[in-house]
Structure formats: structure tokens, C-alpha cells
Design a protein around this motif. Structure first.
Motif, PDB file in Angstrom:
ATOM      1  N   UNK A 139       0.830  -1.205   0.000  1.00  0.00           N
ATOM      2  CA  UNK A 139       0.000   0.000   0.000  1.00  0.00           C
ATOM      3  C   UNK A 139       0.867   1.259   0.000  1.00  0.00           C
ATOM      4  N   UNK A 140       1.915   1.249   0.811  1.00  0.00           N
ATOM      5  CA  UNK A 140       2.813   2.404   0.904  1.00  0.00           C
ATOM      6  C   UNK A 140       3.468   2.667  -0.446  1.00  0.00           C
ATOM      7  N   UNK A 141       3.937   1.614  -1.111  1.00  0.00           N
ATOM      8  CA  UNK A 141       4.581   1.766  -2.415  1.00  0.00           C
ATOM      9  C   UNK A 141       3.604   2.273  -3.474  1.00  0.00           C
ATOM     10  N   UNK A 142       2.390   1.735  -3.471  1.00  0.00           N
ATOM     11  CA  UNK A 142       1.394   2.189  -4.444  1.00  0.00           C
ATOM     12  C   UNK A 142       1.004   3.644  -4.197  1.00  0.00           C
ATOM     13  N   UNK A 143       0.846   4.016  -2.928  1.00  0.00           N
ATOM     14  CA  UNK A 143       0.510   5.406  -2.600  1.00  0.00           C
ATOM     15  C   UNK A 143       1.634   6.333  -3.045  1.00  0.00           C
ATOM     16  N   UNK A 144       2.880   5.916  -2.850  1.00  0.00           N
ATOM     17  CA  UNK A 144       4.025   6.725  -3.278  1.00  0.00           C
ATOM     18  C   UNK A 144       4.050   6.854  -4.806  1.00  0.00           C
ATOM     19  N   UNK A 145       3.773   5.757  -5.499  1.00  0.00           N
ATOM     20  CA  UNK A 145       3.729   5.802  -6.964  1.00  0.00           C
ATOM     21  C   UNK A 145       2.619   6.735  -7.441  1.00  0.00           C
ATOM     22  N   UNK A 146       1.487   6.667  -6.778  1.00  0.00           N
ATOM     23  CA  UNK A 146       0.357   7.527  -7.133  1.00  0.00           C
ATOM     24  C   UNK A 146       0.720   8.999  -6.920  1.00  0.00           C
ATOM     25  N   UNK A 147       1.310   9.315  -5.770  1.00  0.00           N
ATOM     26  CA  UNK A 147       1.736  10.693  -5.513  1.00  0.00           C
ATOM     27  C   UNK A 147       2.755  11.150  -6.561  1.00  0.00           C
ATOM     28  N   UNK A 148       3.662  10.269  -6.931  1.00  0.00           N
ATOM     29  CA  UNK A 148       4.694  10.596  -7.910  1.00  0.00           C
ATOM     30  C   UNK A 148       4.073  10.899  -9.278  1.00  0.00           C
ATOM     31  N   UNK A 149       3.133  10.091  -9.701  1.00  0.00           N
ATOM     32  CA  UNK A 149       2.463  10.322 -10.989  1.00  0.00           C
ATOM     33  C   UNK A 149       1.732  11.662 -10.995  1.00  0.00           C
ATOM     34  N   UNK A 150       1.074  11.960  -9.888  1.00  0.00           N
ATOM     35  CA  UNK A 150       0.331  13.213  -9.783  1.00  0.00           C
ATOM     36  C   UNK A 150       1.298  14.394  -9.736  1.00  0.00           C
ATOM     37  N   UNK A 151       2.359  14.268  -8.948  1.00  0.00           N
ATOM     38  CA  UNK A 151       3.352  15.351  -8.827  1.00  0.00           C
ATOM     39  C   UNK A 151       4.042  15.598 -10.165  1.00  0.00           C
ATOM     40  N   UNK A 152       4.414  14.530 -10.846  1.00  0.00           N
ATOM     41  CA  UNK A 152       5.078  14.650 -12.140  1.00  0.00           C
ATOM     42  C   UNK A 152       4.207  15.440 -13.120  1.00  0.00           C
ATOM     43  N   UNK A 153       2.932  15.141 -13.133  1.00  0.00           N
ATOM     44  CA  UNK A 153       1.997  15.858 -14.003  1.00  0.00           C
ATOM     45  C   UNK A 153       1.879  17.313 -13.573  1.00  0.00           C
ATOM     46  N   UNK A 154       1.827  17.548 -12.270  1.00  0.00           N
ATOM     47  CA  UNK A 154       1.700  18.908 -11.747  1.00  0.00           C
ATOM     48  C   UNK A 154       2.941  19.726 -12.099  1.00  0.00           C
TER      49      UNK A 154
END
Length: 171
Positions: free
Chosen positions: A153-168
Motif C-alpha cells: 500500500x505504501x509503495x502504491x501510494x508513493x507511486x500515485x503521488x509521484x504520478x500526480x506530482x510529475x503531471x503537476x
């Protein structure tokens, strides 16, 4: 060989390209793919999810109905175990962000449920891989529910934040 048998053969073989083609060209395949979302074989379920995504992309009117049905399956009142439909929601969202956008917040809101959270995170990562802007506003719904000791869960949440941040950062 009938369509049902052909779909099953292709799903068992894991031939994703062929299942995408069948799903996109024959609307009737959706019925057979939906039933396989609950198959005992995880490979069949995964291939069926990809096929459902392809069918929803090719036939948005059917896709909207399927999204509504899969979201209803998450509701305790439905009497179903909707966890296996979540991967299909992710595939649909990765292919048609406009179709899934109204359902991202409700999907994320189910993250309190320990039995659904991991699949929700996977689906949201899949959606964010092509449309991070529609996931970004809903990260706050997820964060309080991530289990501190659950590395996946921690890894998936980090990946999700990274994808969103990268787009931002690119915007």
C-alpha cells in the motif's frame, strides 16, 4: 467455436492483444468478459479487466453502464464482492478518462475498506498513468487509510503521488 468459448480460450492464453480486438469489435464480448472478472484464475481476471477496458473505450455507452454496475458492486447493499471489478475500473479509466472521471471520488472514498484498498490503489495508479489530473484532487481521501505496516500500500501510494506530482510539475 462460439464467442463465449473464443473469449475463454483467449483469456486463458493471456493473449491481451487478441482480447482487446475481440472486445472492441464485438459488443457481445462484454457479457462474457464481465463474468470472468470473478474467475478463480488471477491471470484470467487480469486479461478480462483489460478486455473490459477495451470494450468500454470502443463502446462508451456500454462502458458507462459497466462502470455504474461495477461501482454498485462495491456497495455492501449490492450483495456482491466488488473487489474483482476494481481492476476493470482502472483499465476503463486508463483508456477513457472522461468516462471514469465522475467515479474517481466515489472509488477513492471506499479506501477505508481494508478489503478494497489495495485494489483501489492499483486502479488509481493505472488511471493516473494516463490521466493524473483526475486522480490528483482525491489523494486526500486515500492518505488517512494507508496502513503504515503494509509495504505494498505504501509503495502504491508513493507511486500515485509521484504520478500526480510529475503531471503537476509539467503543467
Amino acid at each position: 467455436m462460439g464467442l463465449k468459448e473464443e473469449v475463454m480460450e483467449v483469456l486463458r492464453a493471456g493473449d491481451v492483444t487478441r482480447i482487446e480486438h475481440i472486445a472492441a469489435t464485438d459488443r457481445r464480448a462484454m457479457r462474457h468478459l464481465l463474468g470472468r472478472l470473478w474467475d478463480q484464475d488471477g491471470g484470467v481476471r487480469r486479461a478480462a479487466s483489460i478486455g473490459v477496458g477495451a470494450a468500454a473505450e470502443a463502446h462508451p455507452d456500454v462502458g458507462l453502464d459497466i462502470v455504474r454496475r461495477l461501482m454498485w458492486a462495491l456497495n455492501d447493499e449490492s450483495g456482491m464482492n466488488g473487489v474483482f471489478g476494481i481492476a476493470a475500473l482502472g483499465e476503463i479509466g486508463a483508456r477513457d478518462s472522461e468516462l471514469i472521471e465522475p467515479f474517481v471520488a466515489p472509488l477513492a472514498s471506499y479506501s477505508w475498506d481494508d478489503g478494497l484498498r489495495l485494489e483501489i490503489l492499483k486502479a488509481l495508479v493505472r488511471i493516473a498513468s494516463t490521466a493524473p489530473r483526475i486522480v490528483a484532487p482525491h489523494l486526500a481521501l486515500l492518505e488517512p487509510h494507508i496502513e503504515p505496516g503494509n509495504h505494498e500500500e505504501i509503495e502504491l501510494a508513493a507511486e500515485l503521488r509521484s504520478l500526480v506530482k510529475e503531471n503537476h510539475d509539467q503543467a
